[in-house]
Design a protein around this motif. Structure first.
Motif, PDB file in Angstrom:
ATOM      1  N   ILE A   1     -22.297  49.184  22.690  1.00 58.53           N
ATOM      2  CA  ILE A   1     -22.665  48.296  23.795  1.00 58.53           C
ATOM      3  C   ILE A   1     -23.074  46.922  23.279  1.00 58.53           C
ATOM      4  O   ILE A   1     -22.657  45.891  23.826  1.00 58.53           O
ATOM      5  N   GLU A   2     -23.865  46.918  22.185  1.00 60.74           N
ATOM      6  CA  GLU A   2     -24.257  45.622  21.627  1.00 60.74           C
ATOM      7  C   GLU A   2     -23.031  44.849  21.177  1.00 60.74           C
ATOM      8  O   GLU A   2     -22.886  43.661  21.444  1.00 60.74           O
ATOM      9  N   GLU A   3     -22.139  45.546  20.476  1.00 60.64           N
ATOM     10  CA  GLU A   3     -20.907  44.874  20.003  1.00 60.64           C
ATOM     11  C   GLU A   3     -20.092  44.377  21.182  1.00 60.64           C
ATOM     12  O   GLU A   3     -19.507  43.292  21.139  1.00 60.64           O
ATOM     13  N   PHE A   4     -20.019  45.198  22.221  1.00 61.83           N
ATOM     14  CA  PHE A   4     -19.252  44.799  23.398  1.00 61.83           C
ATOM     15  C   PHE A   4     -19.801  43.501  23.978  1.00 61.83           C
ATOM     16  O   PHE A   4     -19.053  42.575  24.308  1.00 61.83           O
TER      17      PHE A   4
ATOM     18  N   ARG B   1     -19.050  50.419  31.754  1.00 60.06           N
ATOM     19  CA  ARG B   1     -18.865  50.209  33.193  1.00 60.06           C
ATOM     20  C   ARG B   1     -20.141  49.793  33.885  1.00 60.06           C
ATOM     21  O   ARG B   1     -20.109  49.092  34.890  1.00 60.06           O
ATOM     22  N   SER B   2     -21.267  50.239  33.344  1.00 58.05           N
ATOM     23  CA  SER B   2     -22.505  49.892  34.030  1.00 58.05           C
ATOM     24  C   SER B   2     -22.845  48.413  33.862  1.00 58.05           C
ATOM     25  O   SER B   2     -23.693  47.890  34.563  1.00 58.05           O
ATOM     26  N   ILE B   3     -22.170  47.761  32.915  1.00 54.80           N
ATOM     27  CA  ILE B   3     -22.455  46.331  32.773  1.00 54.80           C
ATOM     28  C   ILE B   3     -21.232  45.440  32.931  1.00 54.80           C
ATOM     29  O   ILE B   3     -21.322  44.227  32.867  1.00 54.80           O
ATOM     30  N   SER B   4     -20.071  46.042  33.119  1.00 54.16           N
ATOM     31  CA  SER B   4     -18.878  45.185  33.154  1.00 54.16           C
ATOM     32  C   SER B   4     -17.698  45.849  33.837  1.00 54.16           C
ATOM     33  O   SER B   4     -17.568  47.060  33.850  1.00 54.16           O
ATOM     34  N   ASN B   5     -16.813  44.990  34.369  1.00 54.81           N
ATOM     35  CA  ASN B   5     -15.586  45.492  34.970  1.00 54.81           C
ATOM     36  C   ASN B   5     -14.391  45.314  34.065  1.00 54.81           C
ATOM     37  O   ASN B   5     -13.253  45.457  34.489  1.00 54.81           O
ATOM     38  N   CYS B   6     -14.667  45.012  32.835  1.00 56.61           N
ATOM     39  CA  CYS B   6     -13.605  44.770  31.855  1.00 56.61           C
ATOM     40  C   CYS B   6     -12.617  45.937  31.843  1.00 56.61           C
ATOM     41  O   CYS B   6     -13.028  47.093  31.813  1.00 56.61           O
ATOM     42  N   PRO B   7     -11.323  45.676  31.855  1.00 52.33           N
ATOM     43  CA  PRO B   7     -10.367  46.798  31.846  1.00 52.33           C
ATOM     44  C   PRO B   7     -10.451  47.602  30.552  1.00 52.33           C
ATOM     45  O   PRO B   7     -10.627  47.054  29.473  1.00 52.33           O
TER      46      PRO B   7
ATOM     47  N   GLY C   1     -14.117  55.826  34.603  1.00 50.24           N
ATOM     48  CA  GLY C   1     -14.050  54.372  34.728  1.00 50.24           C
ATOM     49  C   GLY C   1     -12.909  53.724  33.966  1.00 50.24           C
ATOM     50  O   GLY C   1     -12.823  52.502  33.892  1.00 50.24           O
ATOM     51  N   GLY C   2     -12.033  54.515  33.384  1.00 51.40           N
ATOM     52  CA  GLY C   2     -10.929  53.921  32.630  1.00 51.40           C
ATOM     53  C   GLY C   2      -9.842  53.400  33.556  1.00 51.40           C
ATOM     54  O   GLY C   2      -9.742  53.804  34.699  1.00 51.40           O
ATOM     55  N   ASP C   3      -9.027  52.503  33.040  1.00 49.33           N
ATOM     56  CA  ASP C   3      -7.948  51.942  33.847  1.00 49.33           C
ATOM     57  C   ASP C   3      -6.593  52.544  33.515  1.00 49.33           C
ATOM     58  O   ASP C   3      -5.697  52.562  34.341  1.00 49.33           O
ATOM     59  N   ASP C   4      -6.422  52.993  32.286  1.00 55.48           N
ATOM     60  CA  ASP C   4      -5.131  53.559  31.902  1.00 55.48           C
ATOM     61  C   ASP C   4      -5.318  54.467  30.695  1.00 55.48           C
ATOM     62  O   ASP C   4      -6.411  54.550  30.132  1.00 55.48           O
ATOM     63  N   TYR C   5      -4.232  55.119  30.309  1.00 53.91           N
ATOM     64  CA  TYR C   5      -4.332  56.167  29.290  1.00 53.91           C
ATOM     65  C   TYR C   5      -3.062  56.179  28.448  1.00 53.91           C
ATOM     66  O   TYR C   5      -1.969  56.165  28.997  1.00 53.91           O
ATOM     67  N   ILE C   6      -3.231  56.179  27.124  1.00 52.87           N
ATOM     68  CA  ILE C   6      -2.064  56.278  26.238  1.00 52.87           C
ATOM     69  C   ILE C   6      -2.238  57.508  25.363  1.00 52.87           C
ATOM     70  O   ILE C   6      -3.305  57.715  24.797  1.00 52.87           O
ATOM     71  N   THR C   7      -1.196  58.328  25.249  1.00 55.06           N
ATOM     72  CA  THR C   7      -1.331  59.509  24.397  1.00 55.06           C
ATOM     73  C   THR C   7      -0.753  59.248  23.006  1.00 55.06           C
ATOM     74  O   THR C   7       0.248  58.577  22.853  1.00 55.06           O
ATOM     75  N   LYS C   8      -1.421  59.861  22.024  1.00 58.44           N
ATOM     76  CA  LYS C   8      -0.871  59.824  20.665  1.00 58.44           C
ATOM     77  C   LYS C   8       0.114  60.953  20.552  1.00 58.44           C
ATOM     78  O   LYS C   8      -0.127  62.020  21.098  1.00 58.44           O
ATOM     79  N   PRO C   9       1.160  60.826  19.778  1.00 57.99           N
ATOM     80  CA  PRO C   9       1.522  59.621  19.058  1.00 57.99           C
ATOM     81  C   PRO C   9       2.140  58.600  19.987  1.00 57.99           C
ATOM     82  O   PRO C   9       2.823  58.951  20.932  1.00 57.99           O
ATOM     83  N   PHE C  10       1.874  57.354  19.734  1.00 53.62           N
ATOM     84  CA  PHE C  10       2.381  56.358  20.672  1.00 53.62           C
ATOM     85  C   PHE C  10       3.278  55.357  19.957  1.00 53.62           C
ATOM     86  O   PHE C  10       3.287  55.237  18.749  1.00 53.62           O
ATOM     87  N   ASP C  11       4.000  54.663  20.745  1.00 54.32           N
ATOM     88  CA  ASP C  11       4.857  53.582  20.280  1.00 54.32           C
ATOM     89  C   ASP C  11       4.082  52.293  20.406  1.00 54.32           C
ATOM     90  O   ASP C  11       3.425  52.093  21.417  1.00 54.32           O
ATOM     91  N   PHE C  12       4.226  51.434  19.470  1.00 54.40           N
ATOM     92  CA  PHE C  12       3.608  50.114  19.605  1.00 54.40           C
ATOM     93  C   PHE C  12       4.034  49.434  20.891  1.00 54.40           C
ATOM     94  O   PHE C  12       3.236  48.789  21.566  1.00 54.40           O
ATOM     95  N   ASP C  13       5.334  49.571  21.183  1.00 52.82           N
ATOM     96  CA  ASP C  13       5.843  48.889  22.382  1.00 52.82           C
ATOM     97  C   ASP C  13       5.120  49.347  23.634  1.00 52.82           C
ATOM     98  O   ASP C  13       4.839  48.551  24.525  1.00 52.82           O
ATOM     99  N   VAL C  14       4.854  50.644  23.693  1.00 57.65           N
ATOM    100  CA  VAL C  14       4.168  51.191  24.866  1.00 57.65           C
ATOM    101  C   VAL C  14       2.782  50.586  24.994  1.00 57.65           C
ATOM    102  O   VAL C  14       2.364  50.149  26.075  1.00 57.65           O
ATOM    103  N   VAL C  15       2.064  50.525  23.879  1.00 56.33           N
ATOM    104  CA  VAL C  15       0.716  49.954  23.886  1.00 56.33           C
ATOM    105  C   VAL C  15       0.765  48.514  24.364  1.00 56.33           C
ATOM    106  O   VAL C  15       0.017  48.101  25.257  1.00 56.33           O
ATOM    107  N   GLN C  16       1.679  47.772  23.774  1.00 53.05           N
ATOM    108  CA  GLN C  16       1.775  46.343  24.080  1.00 53.05           C
ATOM    109  C   GLN C  16       2.120  46.154  25.545  1.00 53.05           C
ATOM    110  O   GLN C  16       1.524  45.307  26.226  1.00 53.05           O
TER     111      GLN C  16
END
Lengths: 239, 332
Positions: A45-48, A75-81, A101-116
């Motif tokens: 949280i501090e780093e965030f 989530r208690s302090i921000s709406n950041c995706p 509170g998450g917005d999306d989900y990526i499963t491993k193993p993943f493709d860089f393209d998918v993440v991007q």
């Protein structure tokens, strides 16, 4: 929250496997994201707060507390995706991700393209069309210009209008000038998720591309390298 | 009632033998003093005990009746005597012991399941790292090396998925969540997962499925089945094979998905056993070892989901896998 037009987007990456974190950071840097990796998994949280990112990429399996816990805290302090990354692929995990509170989900193993692609999608959705990192409109090599959105190539006042596949090939070559690109590499770039790809697709499009380049005065630039693939060399420079 | 009477036979025999003994003794005694009991007296000597016997038997029957009824009791009824009480207690303590053993086994199974899930997910991380590193270094590495590593990484990923789904299938309460989903979308997603594999093996997908066909299935479990089939189609394709064909057919109250390759096919002596667990057959031995579990799991999963799966094949000509989805469902 930073909301400048064209400002570099910050991503706070919470991943404890150093190799994955490193790979993701390197990859996303190429897309001009400023990636900050979490250092202390007690002090997320501090780093965030210090980082104040545009988007958070969060692994679920973390030391100390899990990703869901940190997500709730953020989530208690921000709406950041927040996009979750995890090897867990059960429906329940994905439901939990959203519930926490998450917005999306990526499963491993993943493709860089998918993440991007997912990151881009969310940035566009949350911050608007203009917030998306715009690639430069064109690439220029010694007078040869590739117009990326228009899919055209111009040289000395002549323009070649390229099809999508021809353009994909030309851009691949331009990005790796003088380097040999294998058939498989090029086929992967040509792969379309509706019509996939074909063995002929490559040969046919190379031929067409060569012809179109001839048409604007670029001759013998795309060379066949026996047993390895193709490469593009600069045959027009210095004119 | 019949059982009770047949159990009572020894007692009845004894009872009447004693009654007769007493009557005979009394008659002899009477003879000794010159008298003789008349027929009427003898009759009463016989009748009265019999009446009391009947009452007694009825009373006994009433008490023991519960124990004569044949049903599946978990618990015995209250025991009317020490003998039955003893039996009841023995039965109950054995029952408790078995329940405990089953409970222990269930806990162990759950424990193994949890371990397997955790382990597989942990293992996916280093495999991811390898895959991502390969992606990153792609252009710097010799192509043969890159392909070889990618192939092995994919085998690892598939092996991990196999272990994961195998352990999930072992659970008593499998998490099947059936949804309505577009068939074309599911197939496209699976094809996408095999993009590199198709390209590396120089065999390409050809998709011919209507946009609007909807089926009822659990997408997560079914994706595993599709991936098995696609993986085999690619693996067993010949160098001359160009395509793997994905087609569908509308049938009476069902939809059939077909995945056809033009590869090495399955020898006729192996086809009947293709879905057996641990069966590798000729192909398994000729084309790199396989666990023999992929198709077995695929068939099991199809059965649970209510789909039919079958395989036709001709050696050297290719293989067609058909999956049939029922579409006449009235409720979801």
């Amino acid at each position: 929250m930073k909301k400048g037009l064209f400002s570099m987007k910050k991503i706070y990456l919470i991943e404890d496997d150093p190799k994955i974190a490193g790979l993701l950071q390197d990859y996303l840097k190429k897309y001009e994201y400023d990636v900050i990796r979490a250092q202390s998994f007690d002090q997320i949280i501090e780093e965030f707060k210090l980082t104040d990112p545009h988007l958070v990429l969060m692994d679920i399996n973390l030391p100390r507390y899990d990703g869901f816990y940190w997500c709730r805290k953020i989530r208690s302090i921000s709406n950041c995706p927040i996009i979750f990354i995890s090897a867990r692929d059960s429906g329940m995990d994905q439901v939990m991700a959203i519930e926490n509170g998450g917005d999306d989900y990526i499963t491993k193993p993943f493709d860089f393209d998918v993440v991007q692609a997912k990151i881009k999608g969310i940035i566009r959705r949350i911050y608007g069309e203009y917030a998306v990192n715009r690639q430069s409109e064109s690439i220029e090599i010694d007078g040869l210009q590739l117009h990326l959105t228009a899919m055209e190539a111009t040289f000395q006042a002549k323009t070649a209008f390229l099809t999508k596949n021809e353009f994909i090939l030309l851009k691949s070559f331009a990005d790796q000038l003088n380097n040999v690109l294998s058939r498989t590499y090029l086929l992967e770039n040509l792969w379309d998720d509706e019509h996939f790809v074909d063995d002929n697709t490559l040969s046919v499009n190379i031929t067409r591309l060569r012809k179109k380049l001839d048409g604007i005065g670029i001759y013998n630039s795309i060379q066949t390298v026996r047993g390895a693939g193709y490469k593009m060399i600069n045959t027009w420079g210095g004119q | 009632m019949k059982d009770f009477l047949s159990d009572s036979v020894p007692f009845l025999l004894f009872f009447y033998s004693q009654v007769i003994l007493i009557i005979v003794t009394a008659q002899l005694a009477a003879h000794n003093v010159g008298a003789s009991m008349g027929f009427g007296v003898l009759f009463y000597l016989f009748l009265l005990p019999t009446c009391f016997l009947i009452v007694f038997l009825l009373f006994r029957y009433y008490k023991l009746r519960d124990f004569y009824i044949k049903t599946n009791y978990e618990r015995f009824p209250d025991a009317p005597n020490h003998l039955l009480e003893n039996v009841k207690q023995q039965h109950e303590s054995q029952h408790i012991e078995f329940e405990q053993q089953i409970s222990e086994l269930e806990k162990q199974k759950q424990s193994e399941f949890n371990f397997m899930q955790q382990w597989v997910h942990q293992m996916k991380t280093p495999v991811s790292v390898m895959g991502l590193t390969m992606q990153k270094e792609r252009l710097q590495l010799p192509e043969d090396f890159s392909h070889s590593m990618q192939e092995e990484i994919e085998r690892l990923q598939q092996g991990l998925d196999l272990a994961l789904y195998q352990s999930r299938l072992q659970k008593f309460d499998r998490d099947f969540h059936v949804q309505k989903i577009t068939l074309k979308k599911l197939v496209k997603e699976s094809i996408q997962e095999f993009k590199s594999s198709f390209i590396r093996n120089q065999v390409f997908p050809k998709l011919n499925i209507d946009e609007d066909v909807i089926i009822a299935t659990d997408p997560k479990w079914f994706r595993f089945v599709l991936n098995q089939v696609i993986s085999n189609a690619i693996k067993y394709s010949k160098p001359a094979s160009e395509k793997v064909y994905f087609t569908m057919e509308h049938q009476n109250k069902s939809v059939m998905l077909q995945i056809r390759d033009t590869g090495h096919g399955i020898p006729s002596q192996d086809i009947a056993r293709i879905f057996d667990p641990f069966f590798t057959g000729l192909n398994g031995r000729t084309f790199r070892e396989s666990t023999g579990m992929g198709l077995y799991l695929a068939k099991e999963i199809c059965q649970y989901l209510g789909h039919d799966i079958n395989i036709q094949s001709e050696q050297n000509n290719g293989t067609t896998v058909s999956i049939i989805f029922q579409t006449n469902l009235t409720q979801m």
